[in-house]
Design an enzyme around this catalytic site. Structure first.
Site, PDB file in Angstrom:
ATOM      1  CG  HIS A  19      -1.977  -0.976   1.287  1.00 23.82           C
ATOM      2  ND1 HIS A  19      -2.230  -1.757   2.392  1.00 23.82           N
ATOM      3  CD2 HIS A  19      -2.894  -1.337   0.356  1.00 23.82           C
ATOM      4  CE1 HIS A  19      -3.252  -2.550   2.133  1.00 23.82           C
ATOM      5  NE2 HIS A  19      -3.677  -2.324   0.907  1.00 23.82           N
ATOM      6  NE  ARG A  92      -2.151  -7.701  -4.419  1.00 21.64           N
ATOM      7  CZ  ARG A  92      -2.966  -8.041  -3.436  1.00 21.64           C
ATOM      8  NH1 ARG A  92      -2.517  -8.071  -2.206  1.00 21.64           N
ATOM      9  NH2 ARG A  92      -4.222  -8.367  -3.661  1.00 21.64           N
ATOM     10  CB  SER A 130      -4.602  -6.351   4.339  1.00 14.71           C
ATOM     11  OG  SER A 130      -4.135  -5.109   3.898  1.00 14.71           O
TER      12      SER A 130
END
Ligand code: PNS
Length: 185
Positions: A19, A92, A130
């Site tokens: 992030h 990603r 996360s």
């Protein structure tokens, strides 16, 4: 609509180095980048909204054109309310693409003037999410290097009450350095 303002929306539970990498890249491209944390009443997050806000503010304190905020309801409505023209999202791997494409197209249907811009984080963070960070940390695994140090510490404080107490006492200077034993005569 302001061409210089972009919104980077997400859950950030917790913020990762991926992030942060994207925020740094985005801040170089846009005049202003608003990192917007979703206030989701359905999910039960690991970190409260206040905690995520505090962590992100601390992590981006040196980026003068980055602002942290929270939003509820439709993202496109919030984007309009702050006069943003772009939505920044990270991709990603190919696996992210399908979901991100769906979301971008739905957002375009809801608000045709709002553009989605995809950026890639550094490849060393291409597997960091996360969810995986939470999973590893919850069973005591190391996440150093995957999250900023402040997040690593907060994770440890949250998951290990003894560590939290130790840190609190250390901050208050309650813990003294171990005393040397006197040698017996
Ligand atoms: O970090 P995440 O969980 O992948 O972020 C998802 C987020 C917050 C960007 C997305 O769920 C969102 O924008 N939610 C707000 C509600 C909304 O606008 N939904 C329509 C999206 S197509």
């Amino acid at each position: 609509m302001n061409k210089g303002i972009a919104i980077y929306p997400g859950s950030f539970d917790p913020p990762t180095n991926g992030h942060l990498d994207l925020i740094q890249r985005g801040s170089k491209i846009f005049e202003e980048l608003v990192v917007a944390i979703l206030r989701n009443t359905e999910k039960s997050p690991m970190f409260s909204l206040a905690e995520r806000l505090e962590m992100l503010r601390e992590l981006t304190a040196d980026l003068k054109n980055v602002r942290i905020d929270t939003f509820g309801g439709l993202m496109v409505e919030y984007a309009k309310s702050i006069d943003a023209m772009c939505v920044l999202r990270g991709i990603r791997a190919i696996s992210d693409y399908e979901y991100e494409l769906q979301m971008a197209l739905m957002n375009r249907k809801l608000e045709p003037t709002l553009e989605t811009v995809f950026m890639m984080p550094a490849d060393k963070y291409s597997y960091v999410s996360s969810r995986l960070v939470r999973e590893v940390a919850q069973v005591g695994g190391p996440v150093k290097g995957l999250v900023p140090d402040v997040v690593d510490q907060k994770l440890r404080e949250k998951l290990d009450p003894a560590y939290k107490l130790h840190m609190q006492m250390e901050r208050k200077n309650v813990i003294e350095a171990p005393k040397r034993r006197k040698k017996k005569a």
